[in-house]
Design an enzyme around this catalytic site. Structure first.
Site, PDB file in Angstrom:
ATOM      1  N   LYS A  69       0.899  -1.427  -0.005  1.00 31.24           N
ATOM      2  CA  LYS A  69       0.063   0.012  -0.101  1.00 31.24           C
ATOM      3  C   LYS A  69       0.885   1.190  -0.006  1.00 31.24           C
ATOM      4  O   LYS A  69       0.567   2.108  -0.899  1.00 31.24           O
ATOM      5  CB  LYS A  69      -0.971  -0.065   1.343  1.00 31.24           C
ATOM      6  CG  LYS A  69      -1.755  -1.051   1.415  1.00 31.24           C
ATOM      7  CD  LYS A  69      -2.709  -1.036   2.418  1.00 31.24           C
ATOM      8  CE  LYS A  69      -2.119  -0.995   3.877  1.00 31.24           C
ATOM      9  NZ  LYS A  69      -1.084  -2.212   4.439  1.00 31.24           N
ATOM     10  N   ARG A  92      -9.545   0.933   8.418  1.00 31.16           N
ATOM     11  CA  ARG A  92      -9.390  -0.354   8.885  1.00 31.16           C
ATOM     12  C   ARG A  92     -10.318  -1.164   9.825  1.00 31.16           C
ATOM     13  O   ARG A  92      -9.729  -2.237  10.299  1.00 31.16           O
ATOM     14  CB  ARG A  92      -7.909  -0.600   9.031  1.00 31.16           C
ATOM     15  CG  ARG A  92      -7.316  -0.232  10.151  1.00 31.16           C
ATOM     16  CD  ARG A  92      -5.896   0.087  10.055  1.00 31.16           C
ATOM     17  NE  ARG A  92      -4.779  -0.680   9.905  1.00 31.16           N
ATOM     18  CZ  ARG A  92      -3.571  -0.819   9.474  1.00 31.16           C
ATOM     19  NH1 ARG A  92      -3.014   0.280   9.121  1.00 31.16           N
ATOM     20  NH2 ARG A  92      -2.748  -1.753   9.794  1.00 31.16           N
ATOM     21  N   ARG A 148      11.747  -5.485   4.692  1.00 31.50           N
ATOM     22  CA  ARG A 148      11.420  -3.877   4.468  1.00 31.50           C
ATOM     23  C   ARG A 148      12.659  -3.142   5.062  1.00 31.50           C
ATOM     24  O   ARG A 148      12.808  -3.355   6.232  1.00 31.50           O
ATOM     25  CB  ARG A 148      10.174  -3.680   4.716  1.00 31.50           C
ATOM     26  CG  ARG A 148       9.782  -1.926   4.668  1.00 31.50           C
ATOM     27  CD  ARG A 148       8.476  -1.768   4.909  1.00 31.50           C
ATOM     28  NE  ARG A 148       7.880  -2.350   6.075  1.00 31.50           N
ATOM     29  CZ  ARG A 148       6.610  -2.051   6.199  1.00 31.50           C
ATOM     30  NH1 ARG A 148       5.741  -1.780   5.374  1.00 31.50           N
ATOM     31  NH2 ARG A 148       5.834  -2.728   7.403  1.00 31.50           N
ATOM     32  N   ARG A 175      11.312  -1.032  10.487  1.00 29.58           N
ATOM     33  CA  ARG A 175      10.368  -0.559  11.494  1.00 29.58           C
ATOM     34  C   ARG A 175      10.479  -1.690  12.720  1.00 29.58           C
ATOM     35  O   ARG A 175      10.688  -2.756  12.552  1.00 29.58           O
ATOM     36  CB  ARG A 175       9.072  -0.673  10.830  1.00 29.58           C
ATOM     37  CG  ARG A 175       8.567   0.607  10.349  1.00 29.58           C
ATOM     38  CD  ARG A 175       7.474   0.650   9.119  1.00 29.58           C
ATOM     39  NE  ARG A 175       6.413  -0.149   9.722  1.00 29.58           N
ATOM     40  CZ  ARG A 175       5.069  -0.176   9.211  1.00 29.58           C
ATOM     41  NH1 ARG A 175       5.129   0.478   8.219  1.00 29.58           N
ATOM     42  NH2 ARG A 175       4.105  -0.951   9.703  1.00 29.58           N
ATOM     43  N   ARG A 204      -0.215  -8.286  13.911  1.00 30.51           N
ATOM     44  CA  ARG A 204      -0.707  -7.465  12.685  1.00 30.51           C
ATOM     45  C   ARG A 204      -1.547  -8.153  11.614  1.00 30.51           C
ATOM     46  O   ARG A 204      -2.461  -7.738  11.386  1.00 30.51           O
ATOM     47  CB  ARG A 204       0.379  -6.653  12.084  1.00 30.51           C
ATOM     48  CG  ARG A 204       1.127  -5.598  12.925  1.00 30.51           C
ATOM     49  CD  ARG A 204       2.322  -5.206  12.533  1.00 30.51           C
ATOM     50  NE  ARG A 204       2.293  -4.494  11.040  1.00 30.51           N
ATOM     51  CZ  ARG A 204       3.462  -4.375  10.397  1.00 30.51           C
ATOM     52  NH1 ARG A 204       4.465  -5.115  10.733  1.00 30.51           N
ATOM     53  NH2 ARG A 204       3.079  -3.812   9.097  1.00 30.51           N
TER      54      ARG A 204
HETATM   55  P1  AP5 Z   1       4.792  -1.530   1.834  1.00 32.55           P
HETATM   56  O1  AP5 Z   1       4.487  -0.872   0.345  1.00 32.55           O
HETATM   57  O2  AP5 Z   1       5.612  -1.014   2.820  1.00 32.55           O
HETATM   58  O3  AP5 Z   1       3.495  -2.282   2.321  1.00 32.55           O
HETATM   59  P2  AP5 Z   1       2.364  -1.795   3.165  1.00 32.55           P
HETATM   60  O4  AP5 Z   1       1.240  -2.270   2.740  1.00 32.55           O
HETATM   61  O5  AP5 Z   1       2.292  -0.257   3.210  1.00 32.55           O
HETATM   62  O6  AP5 Z   1       2.789  -2.343   4.444  1.00 32.55           O
HETATM   63  P3  AP5 Z   1       2.639  -1.801   5.910  1.00 32.55           P
HETATM   64  O7  AP5 Z   1       3.239  -2.858   6.877  1.00 32.55           O
HETATM   65  O8  AP5 Z   1       2.833  -0.205   5.974  1.00 32.55           O
HETATM   66  O9  AP5 Z   1       1.191  -1.811   6.236  1.00 32.55           O
HETATM   67  P4  AP5 Z   1       0.440  -1.878   7.665  1.00 32.55           P
HETATM   68  O10 AP5 Z   1      -0.923  -1.695   7.410  1.00 32.55           O
HETATM   69  O11 AP5 Z   1       0.722  -2.880   8.483  1.00 32.55           O
HETATM   70  O12 AP5 Z   1       1.200  -0.684   8.276  1.00 32.55           O
HETATM   71  P5  AP5 Z   1       0.665   0.819   8.860  1.00 32.55           P
HETATM   72  O13 AP5 Z   1       1.795   1.685   8.721  1.00 32.55           O
HETATM   73  O14 AP5 Z   1      -0.380   1.280   8.017  1.00 32.55           O
HETATM   74  O15 AP5 Z   1       5.493  -2.924   1.060  1.00 32.55           O
HETATM   75  C1  AP5 Z   1       6.048  -4.028   2.113  1.00 32.55           C
HETATM   76  C2  AP5 Z   1       7.355  -4.514   1.504  1.00 32.55           C
HETATM   77  O16 AP5 Z   1       7.169  -5.363   0.219  1.00 32.55           O
HETATM   78  C3  AP5 Z   1       8.402  -3.500   1.310  1.00 32.55           C
HETATM   79  O17 AP5 Z   1       9.745  -3.996   1.482  1.00 32.55           O
HETATM   80  C4  AP5 Z   1       8.172  -3.130  -0.283  1.00 32.55           C
HETATM   81  O18 AP5 Z   1       9.525  -2.878  -0.944  1.00 32.55           O
HETATM   82  C5  AP5 Z   1       7.896  -4.774  -0.798  1.00 32.55           C
HETATM   83  N1  AP5 Z   1       6.888  -4.430  -2.107  1.00 32.55           N
HETATM   84  C6  AP5 Z   1       5.950  -3.738  -2.443  1.00 32.55           C
HETATM   85  N2  AP5 Z   1       5.173  -4.142  -3.493  1.00 32.55           N
HETATM   86  C7  AP5 Z   1       5.918  -5.196  -3.798  1.00 32.55           C
HETATM   87  C8  AP5 Z   1       6.091  -6.063  -4.928  1.00 32.55           C
HETATM   88  N3  AP5 Z   1       4.975  -5.560  -5.936  1.00 32.55           N
HETATM   89  N4  AP5 Z   1       6.756  -6.979  -5.313  1.00 32.55           N
HETATM   90  C9  AP5 Z   1       7.522  -7.333  -4.297  1.00 32.55           C
HETATM   91  N5  AP5 Z   1       7.897  -6.686  -3.122  1.00 32.55           N
HETATM   92  C10 AP5 Z   1       7.043  -5.421  -3.169  1.00 32.55           C
HETATM   93  O19 AP5 Z   1       0.299   0.492  10.256  1.00 32.55           O
HETATM   94  C11 AP5 Z   1       1.142   0.284  11.340  1.00 32.55           C
HETATM   95  C12 AP5 Z   1       0.562   0.367  12.676  1.00 32.55           C
HETATM   96  O20 AP5 Z   1      -0.290   1.916  12.980  1.00 32.55           O
HETATM   97  C13 AP5 Z   1      -0.840  -0.654  12.889  1.00 32.55           C
HETATM   98  O21 AP5 Z   1      -0.383  -2.066  13.121  1.00 32.55           O
HETATM   99  C14 AP5 Z   1      -1.782   0.145  13.803  1.00 32.55           C
HETATM  100  O22 AP5 Z   1      -1.061  -0.169  15.294  1.00 32.55           O
HETATM  101  C15 AP5 Z   1      -1.319   1.647  13.495  1.00 32.55           C
HETATM  102  N6  AP5 Z   1      -2.504   2.008  12.650  1.00 32.55           N
HETATM  103  C16 AP5 Z   1      -2.238   2.416  11.314  1.00 32.55           C
HETATM  104  N7  AP5 Z   1      -3.368   2.775  10.807  1.00 32.55           N
HETATM  105  C17 AP5 Z   1      -4.592   2.596  11.706  1.00 32.55           C
HETATM  106  C18 AP5 Z   1      -5.783   2.655  11.710  1.00 32.55           C
HETATM  107  N8  AP5 Z   1      -6.416   3.072  10.663  1.00 32.55           N
HETATM  108  N9  AP5 Z   1      -6.376   2.358  12.592  1.00 32.55           N
HETATM  109  C19 AP5 Z   1      -5.777   1.681  13.741  1.00 32.55           C
HETATM  110  N10 AP5 Z   1      -4.573   1.597  13.868  1.00 32.55           N
HETATM  111  C20 AP5 Z   1      -3.677   1.972  12.986  1.00 32.55           C
END
Ligand code: AP5
Length: 229
Positions: free
Chosen positions: A21, A96, A135, A168, A179
């Site tokens: 994402k 989410r 990552r 991270r 997660r």
């Molecule tokens: P990346 O693009 O970083 O993936 P992502 O989907 O953004 O993953 P996240 O881990 O950031 O999502 P998340 O939802 O767990 O975390 P968030 O920060 O929102 O890609 C991942 C890896 O794959 C990278 O190394 C990339 O290079 C590789 N890659 C990408 N595309 C590829 C491809 N096509 N082929 C091969 N490799 C590829 O949330 C973190 C925390 O914050 C949550 O756990 C929660 O505690 C809190 N939080 C955030 N939002 C909320 C909410 N709305 N409500 C409540 N708590 C929340």
């Protein structure tokens, strides 16, 4: 790729942790010149600054659980109030939970911002672990790498600015498992929620990054056209 200053309205990227994402949202936001709003990034900034919100969110995030709906909704409302969101914006990691999705629908309707295009990025579970443990991120410009799939040109440093890449805190196997459980329990039901509304577009997130981006462009431009009919 040249950018397009068209009105695209609200865009939501749905997907599991590690689905790509953040990677895709940065590319799409850059192309349309609209803000990329990542609730995870905003929460991590608050944790780093030690703000009141950051203090409340820190332990929850370190366990891999979700921060409360009220806190996150208020944070998103605050961000959407900024004038740069007028032509559209891309939400990454929000909504989410069902409560967040319902709150967002109500808010978008009240403010006359139009219905969102929702793009679900699908990646099978067995790939997510490797994506997340591999990552690395640049702490200066936020560029995302992967030691297995998208390594930097020089080991451990950002291609753009040469800064040392960081991992991270929540990208450990134990926290990743939690997660993924939170995602399964609280976020997967949103796929049906948006499908019932006829807003869901699905893309295959297992393809190379550029091909995933192409699919998302098609989904957005088809979806935005349908919303304006
Ligand atoms: P990346 O693009 O970083 O993936 P992502 O989907 O953004 O993953 P996240 O881990 O950031 O999502 P998340 O939802 O767990 O975390 P968030 O920060 O929102 O890609 C991942 C890896 O794959 C990278 O190394 C990339 O290079 C590789 N890659 C990408 N595309 C590829 C491809 N096509 N082929 C091969 N490799 C590829 O949330 C973190 C925390 O914050 C949550 O756990 C929660 O505690 C809190 N939080 C955030 N939002 C909320 C909410 N709305 N409500 C409540 N708590 C929340």
């Amino acid at each position: 790729m040249t950018g397009r200053d068209i009105a695209v309205g609200p865009i939501i990227l749905l997907g599991a942790p590690g689905a790509g994402k953040g990677t895709q949202a940065k590319l799409i936001a850059g192309y349309y010149r609209i803000p990329h709003i990542s609730t995870g990034d905003i929460l991590r900034e608050n944790v780093a600054q030690g703000s009141e919100l950051g203090k409340k969110a820190k332990a929850v995030m370190e366990r891999g659980e979700l921060v409360s709906d009220d806190l996150v909704n208020a944070m998103v409302a605050d961000r959407l109030n900024r004038p740069d969101t007028g032509r559209g914006f891309i939400l990454d990691g929000f909504p989410r939970t069902a409560a967040q999705a319902e709150w967002l629908d109500k808010m978008l309707a009240q403010e006359g911002r139009g219905a969102p295009v929702v793009v679900s990025v699908g990646v099978r579970y067995n790939q997510l672990l490797q994506r997340l443990t591999g990552r690395r991120t640049c702490p200066v410009d936020g560029k995302i790498y992967n030691v297995y799939f998208q390594p930097p040109k020089n080991d451990g440093v950002c291609d753009l600015c040469g800064t040392a890449l960081v991992q991270r805190k929540d990208d450990t196997e134990e926290v990743i498992s939690e997660r993924l459980r939170s995602y399964e329990r609280q976020t997967v039901p949103l796929v049906d929620y948006y499908r019932r509304q006829g807003r869901l577009r699905s893309v295959n997130g297992e393809l190379p990054v550029e091909q995933v981006t192409e699919q998302i462009f098609r989904a957005i431009e088809g979806g935005a056209a349908a919303a304006n009919d």
